[in-house]
Write an enzyme that holds these catalytic residues in place. Structure first.
Site, PDB file in Angstrom:
ATOM      1  N   ARG A   1       0.815  -1.211   0.000  1.00 51.85           N
ATOM      2  CA  ARG A   1       0.000   0.000   0.000  1.00 51.85           C
ATOM      3  C   ARG A   1       0.853   1.267   0.000  1.00 51.85           C
ATOM      4  O   ARG A   1       0.436   2.299   0.515  1.00 51.85           O
ATOM      5  CB  ARG A   1      -0.974   0.027   1.185  1.00 51.85           C
ATOM      6  CG  ARG A   1      -2.038  -1.049   1.147  1.00 51.85           C
ATOM      7  CD  ARG A   1      -3.135  -0.751   2.164  1.00 51.85           C
ATOM      8  NE  ARG A   1      -3.959  -1.934   2.388  1.00 51.85           N
ATOM      9  CZ  ARG A   1      -4.362  -2.353   3.580  1.00 51.85           C
ATOM     10  NH1 ARG A   1      -4.029  -1.680   4.668  1.00 51.85           N
ATOM     11  NH2 ARG A   1      -5.114  -3.417   3.693  1.00 51.85           N
TER      12      ARG A   1
ATOM     13  N   TYR B   1     -14.961 -12.630  -0.027  1.00 57.59           N
ATOM     14  CA  TYR B   1     -15.760 -11.484  -0.470  1.00 57.59           C
ATOM     15  C   TYR B   1     -16.969 -11.930  -1.281  1.00 57.59           C
ATOM     16  O   TYR B   1     -18.075 -11.407  -1.124  1.00 57.59           O
ATOM     17  CB  TYR B   1     -14.902 -10.533  -1.313  1.00 57.59           C
ATOM     18  CG  TYR B   1     -13.933  -9.697  -0.510  1.00 57.59           C
ATOM     19  CD1 TYR B   1     -14.402  -8.790   0.438  1.00 57.59           C
ATOM     20  CD2 TYR B   1     -12.565  -9.799  -0.705  1.00 57.59           C
ATOM     21  CE1 TYR B   1     -13.519  -8.015   1.176  1.00 57.59           C
ATOM     22  CE2 TYR B   1     -11.677  -9.031   0.036  1.00 57.59           C
ATOM     23  CZ  TYR B   1     -12.162  -8.144   0.973  1.00 57.59           C
ATOM     24  OH  TYR B   1     -11.293  -7.377   1.715  1.00 57.59           O
TER      25      TYR B   1
ATOM     26  N   ASP C   1      -6.701  -3.543  -7.396  1.00 59.57           N
ATOM     27  CA  ASP C   1      -7.435  -4.056  -6.240  1.00 59.57           C
ATOM     28  C   ASP C   1      -7.691  -5.537  -6.459  1.00 59.57           C
ATOM     29  O   ASP C   1      -7.869  -5.974  -7.609  1.00 59.57           O
ATOM     30  CB  ASP C   1      -8.761  -3.316  -6.050  1.00 59.57           C
ATOM     31  CG  ASP C   1      -9.417  -3.685  -4.733  1.00 59.57           C
ATOM     32  OD1 ASP C   1     -10.181  -4.682  -4.712  1.00 59.57           O
ATOM     33  OD2 ASP C   1      -9.164  -3.010  -3.723  1.00 59.57           O
TER      34      ASP C   1
ATOM     35  N   ARG D   1      -3.621   6.120   0.051  1.00 57.82           N
ATOM     36  CA  ARG D   1      -4.232   7.202   0.829  1.00 57.82           C
ATOM     37  C   ARG D   1      -3.283   7.991   1.706  1.00 57.82           C
ATOM     38  O   ARG D   1      -3.593   9.092   2.132  1.00 57.82           O
ATOM     39  CB  ARG D   1      -5.351   6.626   1.696  1.00 57.82           C
ATOM     40  CG  ARG D   1      -6.530   6.100   0.897  1.00 57.82           C
ATOM     41  CD  ARG D   1      -7.500   5.355   1.790  1.00 57.82           C
ATOM     42  NE  ARG D   1      -6.876   4.150   2.349  1.00 57.82           N
ATOM     43  CZ  ARG D   1      -7.452   3.389   3.281  1.00 57.82           C
ATOM     44  NH1 ARG D   1      -8.627   3.731   3.774  1.00 57.82           N
ATOM     45  NH2 ARG D   1      -6.856   2.306   3.718  1.00 57.82           N
TER      46      ARG D   1
ATOM     47  N   ARG E   1      -7.209  11.371  -6.890  1.00 56.33           N
ATOM     48  CA  ARG E   1      -8.391  10.522  -6.793  1.00 56.33           C
ATOM     49  C   ARG E   1      -9.678  11.286  -6.487  1.00 56.33           C
ATOM     50  O   ARG E   1     -10.752  10.675  -6.415  1.00 56.33           O
ATOM     51  CB  ARG E   1      -8.172   9.476  -5.687  1.00 56.33           C
ATOM     52  CG  ARG E   1      -7.389   8.231  -6.072  1.00 56.33           C
ATOM     53  CD  ARG E   1      -8.189   7.245  -6.912  1.00 56.33           C
ATOM     54  NE  ARG E   1      -9.527   7.047  -6.392  1.00 56.33           N
ATOM     55  CZ  ARG E   1      -9.843   6.254  -5.359  1.00 56.33           C
ATOM     56  NH1 ARG E   1      -8.900   5.581  -4.732  1.00 56.33           N
ATOM     57  NH2 ARG E   1     -11.085   6.129  -4.961  1.00 56.33           N
TER      58      ARG E   1
END
Length: 348
Positions: free
Chosen positions: A31, A155, A80, A35, A44
């Site tokens: 990562r 998921y 992702d 963010r 973004r």
């Protein structure tokens, strides 16, 4: 020399994954693109996660941002783990603050059969992005990645993130035929997704199993490991190192290594000194606690030095955090950490 182009295969990162001598301990962060970077947040604004992953201009820029800022030894392809499912037509979205949400969770063999297999034609934006990145990165290797079958299956079965994985395990134990079909389907998709990235120029791949730590070693061996092994075997002859990482998987490390990894990622809960004998003659990756970047710099670097020292006992060592960069991490701390680790002397 000006204009000289270096081969990523001779980079410190690739050499460490293969257990070859290096001039410094290579560093990258899970990562690292995301963010925690203000430039990422600006880029973004108003763009959904999946949309950004399917837009080559954004993928290339986001992947390059941490390489420019930190000077890390490898780039990780910005994507992702559910993107391949979206690409083949599964109705899902990534909701801010929640994560991947699947409109119609998988319950039956018919549900599994309705999921198409992935081909390169489903993800032309991935091929374009990787090719462009390889051109931009020069001698810095690009790591391709995919979600491991258990995590992606969770998921699909749960319909979104889950702490207990109750529906997932209910299928695993109570409907083994559906479970086997689903895991086989996802393994095929993950393998094809990694193959696309390597064909376009990725220098290494990582199979990321966020939720595998929910399994006991016995259940992992029976219900999970064969499918991760299938993914890793599919890329075994492509000439790139294969990294296998899971979260809270201290008890699973020997099995994750046996599944076919060249490099085993170790999360922050398991000391490298404990992990290295468990994975055999393989390189390791990790494993600073991601929260240590919030500690005083001297505390962070002292702990990092201890991890590098422990990593000398492995066939090879790639320095990383023991999980992904936390969203409110100070980029300045990661800059300090990267420089510190790269400047540590290599013992003779």
């Amino acid at each position: 020399m000006p204009g000289e182009v270096f081969d990523p295969r001779d980079s410190a990162f690739i050499r460490a994954t293969r257990g070859l001598p290096v001039d410094h301990t290579p560093v990258w962060y899970m990562r690292q693109a995301g963010r925690s970077l203000p430039e990422y947040r600006r880029l973004r604004e108003g763009v959904g996660m999946l949309e950004s992953c399917m837009t080559p201009d954004l993928v290339v820029e986001i992947t390059l941002q941490p390489v420019r800022r930190y000077g890390v030894d490898a780039a990780i392809f910005f994507s992702d783990i559910v993107l391949p499912l979206k690409a083949v037509g599964v109705d899902l979205d990534i909701k801010p603050g929640v994560g991947p949400v699947v409109a119609d969770p998988v319950r039956t063999l018919e549900d599994v059969a309705a999921i198409p297999d992935l081909t390169a034609e489903h993800v032309p934006f991935v091929t374009e992005s990787v090719r462009r990145l390889v051109g931009e990165l020069g001698g810095t290797p690009l790591i391709g990645f995919a979600g491991a079958p258990f995590t992606v299956a969770s998921y699909l079965v749960e319909g979104g993130p889950s702490k207990e994985h109750s529906r997932t395990k209910a299928m695993m134990f109570g409907a083994p035929d559906v479970w086997a079909a689903l895991m086989d389907k996802i393994a095929g998709i993950a393998a094809a997704y990694l193959e696309v990235q390597v064909a376009a120029g990725a220098s290494a791949v990582q199979l990321f199993d966020s939720w595998a730590g929910a399994c006991t070693p016995e259940d992992y061996r029976e219900y999970v490991m064969p499918y991760s092994a299938r993914v890793l075997a599919a890329v075994a002859d492509l000439g790139v190192p294969r990294i296998h990482f899971g979260v809270n998987t201290g008890s699973l490390l020997p099995l994750m290594a046996q599944a076919g990894a060249d490099v085993v990622g170790v999360d922050w809960r398991t000391p490298l000194a404990t992990a290295i004998p468990l994975v055999g003659d393989r390189a390791v990756q990790g494993n600073l606690d991601p929260t240590l970047v919030f500690a005083p710099t001297e505390v962070m670097t002292r702990r990092a030095a201890a991890i590098v020292e422990a990593g000398r006992a492995a066939r090879g060592h790639v320095f990383n955090l023991g999980h992904g960069v936390i969203s409110d991490t100070d980029p300045g701390q990661l800059e300090e950490l990267t420089r510190f680790v790269q400047q540590l002397p290599i013992s003779p």
